[in-house]
Design a protein around this motif. Structure first.
Motif, PDB file in Angstrom:
ATOM      1  N   ALA A 113       0.910  -1.220  -0.142  1.00 54.82           N
ATOM      2  CA  ALA A 113      -0.026   0.100   0.041  1.00 54.82           C
ATOM      3  C   ALA A 113       1.068   1.370  -0.169  1.00 54.82           C
ATOM      4  O   ALA A 113       0.769   2.258  -0.591  1.00 54.82           O
ATOM      5  CB  ALA A 113      -0.924  -0.005   1.268  1.00 54.82           C
ATOM      6  N   GLY A 114       1.902   1.287   0.882  1.00 58.24           N
ATOM      7  CA  GLY A 114       2.891   2.460   0.755  1.00 58.24           C
ATOM      8  C   GLY A 114       3.556   2.634  -0.574  1.00 58.24           C
ATOM      9  O   GLY A 114       3.806   3.939  -1.169  1.00 58.24           O
TER      10      GLY A 114
ATOM     11  N   ALA B 231       3.234  10.732   1.155  1.00 57.70           N
ATOM     12  CA  ALA B 231       2.135  10.042   0.575  1.00 57.70           C
ATOM     13  C   ALA B 231       2.140   8.184   0.964  1.00 57.70           C
ATOM     14  O   ALA B 231       1.198   7.663   1.495  1.00 57.70           O
ATOM     15  CB  ALA B 231       2.048   9.947  -1.014  1.00 57.70           C
ATOM     16  N   GLN B 232       3.570   7.861   1.037  1.00 60.11           N
ATOM     17  CA  GLN B 232       3.868   6.390   1.146  1.00 60.11           C
ATOM     18  C   GLN B 232       3.587   6.458   2.820  1.00 60.11           C
ATOM     19  O   GLN B 232       2.782   5.414   3.429  1.00 60.11           O
ATOM     20  CB  GLN B 232       5.130   6.229   0.853  1.00 60.11           C
ATOM     21  N   ASN B 233       4.093   7.424   3.652  1.00 57.47           N
ATOM     22  CA  ASN B 233       3.760   6.991   4.963  1.00 57.47           C
ATOM     23  C   ASN B 233       2.300   7.371   5.704  1.00 57.47           C
ATOM     24  O   ASN B 233       1.831   6.551   6.259  1.00 57.47           O
ATOM     25  CB  ASN B 233       4.566   8.135   5.821  1.00 57.47           C
TER      26      ASN B 233
ATOM     27  N   ALA C 114       0.133   4.025   7.379  1.00 58.51           N
ATOM     28  CA  ALA C 114      -0.523   4.457   8.528  1.00 58.51           C
ATOM     29  C   ALA C 114      -1.989   3.945   8.240  1.00 58.51           C
ATOM     30  O   ALA C 114      -2.608   3.380   9.259  1.00 58.51           O
ATOM     31  CB  ALA C 114      -0.503   5.765   8.982  1.00 58.51           C
ATOM     32  N   LYS C 115      -2.562   4.328   7.237  1.00 56.71           N
ATOM     33  CA  LYS C 115      -4.090   3.925   6.879  1.00 56.71           C
ATOM     34  C   LYS C 115      -4.120   2.521   6.546  1.00 56.71           C
ATOM     35  O   LYS C 115      -5.011   1.773   7.299  1.00 56.71           O
ATOM     36  CB  LYS C 115      -4.236   4.575   5.626  1.00 56.71           C
ATOM     37  N   ALA C 116      -3.181   1.743   6.243  1.00 54.46           N
ATOM     38  CA  ALA C 116      -3.212   0.422   5.923  1.00 54.46           C
ATOM     39  C   ALA C 116      -3.219  -0.248   7.140  1.00 54.46           C
ATOM     40  O   ALA C 116      -3.830  -1.153   7.727  1.00 54.46           O
ATOM     41  CB  ALA C 116      -2.128  -0.090   5.180  1.00 54.46           C
TER      42      ALA C 116
END
Length: 649
Positions: free
Chosen positions: A599-600, A628-630, A634-636
């Protein structure tokens, strides 16, 4: 082999390159298989193989039920799918839906017809249609393959050479939906009657009309792929039928009363739910050169017949470096490094540097590449083969610069543009690399035979790497093609290498995992020098050790599973289907940590693409991509934690 089932092909299983590091589950018990074959419900029977029979025009799909026709369309949609992403998954879901809608009394029998050769290896679409300007335009936008259009332009597209039935995935989906599946497989040695020779468009016949050697390599690849798939089947009933001309050639070449593998016409007709089919309807097409020994004995037909679908006999090793009775005569050791593209040829190239001769390299290239491409290549290939035998014989009177008798056939830097001859190769002499790279492959069985004839100690170093890692390396990292095209190309090339290794004596072979070579060189180097007849204390032995240690320092600390993070879920579904990954590897791909990292990475790549055209500096683009990756990571993590909490409650 007369009439037999897939279970007989499963007696011997080897660890596949794409499954390194996994532990396999036990295969289904015979009771499970028999229960599946006796179950009530719809039955799907497919006539497939490398050669079509006269029955191809008798078993018309259009005469079957509407639901059977829907399955046929869905199978075509999946098998001609060349998108890397969601389109493949949707095509798979469409086939599952069509299979689940079959009535218990449906008996679907599919074969190639005069209009569509979609069930043969490889698939030859629309064989009756000539290559008009309209078809040429269809080729340009891929409508000729009857799949979706709009694939981004890449260096390598997916031509029909890479399209073939996926018998394993079809079996899995049929098992999942309660449908019995059965395969009648027709195989032969004659390229003139192979299904791909019935391709109507001159894009094939014009390019390869007189290049018979290329056709033989294509047939060799197709048979290897077919054999590999049959070995992976767990439930399906299978009958393998051999063309009569092939049975005659087997007997003539080997001077024995070899049994034909063709089941009786009655058995095959009943298997196809059509007992009215006669023997002539189930015969292969004939050609005037199919059983001419003066043609087939000097070609790649002996390698074709060594396939386990025909003879399955191993080529014995008779020449060893220490076997000379003359103490002053040293038998040279000749090494061929065999492995799919992206499995470590560049690393191995430094080991064999300066251990070749220009004459040896040029003669090998003429045999593997140039002579294949000439008109009347069957006539040209024989003399090229003899020249290679003579050059190898000349190594008895040749030493390398350090005085050793070790010579590398490939992976050697002699000058610029040296071809490393991986599976497949894509160097300067792969004349059809933008059209059909499966043709640019090695007939290892024949190469080993040449070494034996020349009286050299021929050794094969097999480089193995997780196929998923090799695909990511050659597509995402190096842009040799799309994930889809590289999956098809490397998968078929691995099947060819796998079948070749089965057909030669184990004494020729030593296998090495790329990951082990770079992570534990002290354990792997002794095995390598022993196999190549190198004294570990000699300068050459020390060079091997130093080279592998340098690779360890450069790459040994890297995560060899990082390729899993670079694939989307849909891309991994495509790869796992086409390479027949076991459940354990699929489960390993779907761990929570892998899902989070994917996802990241997906968010990072999307941000880089979105911001690259906004006039920002490279540093600013990288900073926004990292944010955006971080955020995605975090969301995943939060989403997975929420799902876990819901499951617990």
């Amino acid at each position: 082999m007369n009439a037999w089932h897939a279970s007989q092909l499963l007696a011997e299983e080897e660890e596949e390159a794409g499954m390194a590091g996994t532990q396999k589950k036990a295969r289904n018990s015979p009771g499970d298989v028999q229960a599946y074959r006796r179950q009530e419900g719809p039955v799907l029977t497919v006539l497939t193989g490398t050669h079509a029979t006269n029955a191809s025009n008798t078993l018309q799909v259009s005469s079957q039920s509407v639901k059977c026709q829907a399955v046929n369309e869905a199978m075509r949609g999946l098998w001609t799918q060349f998108s890397d992403g969601l389109h493949y998954v949707k095509a798979k879901e469409a086939l599952i839906s069509a299979l689940s809608k079959l009535d218990p009394t449906d008996r679907c029998t599919f074969s190639s017809t005069a209009r569509n050769y979609q069930y043969t290896f490889p698939m030859a679409i629309k064989p009756s249609q000539r290559c008009s300007l309209q078809v040429a335009r269809e080729l340009a936008n891929r409508k000729y393959l009857m799949g979706p259009t709009g694939e981004p332009a890449t260096r390598i597209t997916v031509p029909w050479f890479l399209l073939r039935p996926d018998l394993v995935t079809l079996e899995r989906l049929c098992h999942k939906t309660g449908v019995r599946v059965r395969y009648l497989v027709t195989v032969g040695h004659d390229t003139a009657t192979a299904a791909f020779s019935n391709e109507g468009c001159p894009r094939f016949n014009t390019l390869l009309a007189k290049r018979g050697v290329y056709k033989e390599i294509l047939l060799l690849v197709a048979l290897s792929d077919l054999s590999h798939q049959l070995g992976k089947l767990q439930y399906a009933e299978v009958i393998v039928s051999e063309c009569r001309a092939t049975s005659r050639v087997k007997r003539l070449l080997h001077d024995s009363r070899l049994e034909t593998s063709s089941a009786s016409a009655r058995v095959r007709a009943k298997f196809l739910n059509n007992e009215e089919l006669s023997e002539p309807a189930l015969k292969c097409f004939r050609s005037p050169i199919g059983d001419r020994l003066d043609v087939v004995s000097k070609s790649h037909v002996p390698s074709i017949l060594a396939n386990e679908l025909f003879l399955g006999e191993k080529l014995k090793k008779t020449v060893f470096a220490g076997s000379s009775t003359d103490p002053d005569t040293k038998i040279p050791t000749v090494v061929f490094v065999a492995g799919v593209e992206g499995s470590g040829h560049h690393m191995m190239s430094t080991l064999g540097r300066k251990h070749t001769t220009r004459e040896l390299y040029d003669t090998l290239t003429d045999y593997l590449a140039d002579s294949r491409w000439r008109d009347d290549s069957l006539e040209e290939h024989g003399p090229a083969r003899e020249r290679l035998v003579n050059v190898l014989r000349g190594l008895h009177n040749t030493n390398t610069s350090d005085g050793s008798k070790l010579f590398f056939l490939n992976t050697v830097f002699t000058e610029a543009a040296v071809n490393m001859y991986s599976y497949p190769w894509g160097g300067p002499r792969c004349y059809m690399k933008k059209f059909a790279r499966p043709i640019c492959n090695i007939d290892l069985y024949e190469l080993v035979k040449i070494g034996e004839e020349a009286g050299v100690d021929f050794r094969v170093v097999v480089l193995r790497r997780a196929l998923g890692a090799a695909i990511v390396s050659s597509s995402i990292n190096r842009n040799f093609g799309t994930v889809n095209s590289q999956t098809r190309s490397l998968g078929m090339s691995w099947s060819l290498l796998r079948e070749s290794l089965r057909s030669i004596d184990d004494a020729f072979i030593e296998q090495f995992n790329y990951e082990d070579l770079i992570k534990q060189p002290l354990e792997e180097c002794p095995r390598l020098v022993k196999h190549l007849n190198v004294d570990p204390e000699s300068p050459l032995g020390q060079h091997f050790n130093e080279t592998l240690m340098q690779s360890y320092l450069e790459f040994g600390k890297k995560n060899t599973d990082s390729w899993k993070v670079k694939l989307t879920d849909n891309q991994f579904t495509l790869i796992s289907d086409m390479l027949y990954f076991p459940e354990e590897l699929i489960d390993d791909f779907n761990t929570e940590e892998a899902i989070i990292l994917r996802a990241g990475r997906a968010a990072k790549v999307a941000a880089e693409v979105a911001n690259s055209g906004k006039g920002l500096s490279d540093e600013e683009v990288a900073r926004l991509a990292l944010i955006a990756q971080n955020n995605a990571i975090a969301k995943a993590r939060a989403d997975l934690a929420s799902k876990s909490a819901d499951s617990a409650s």
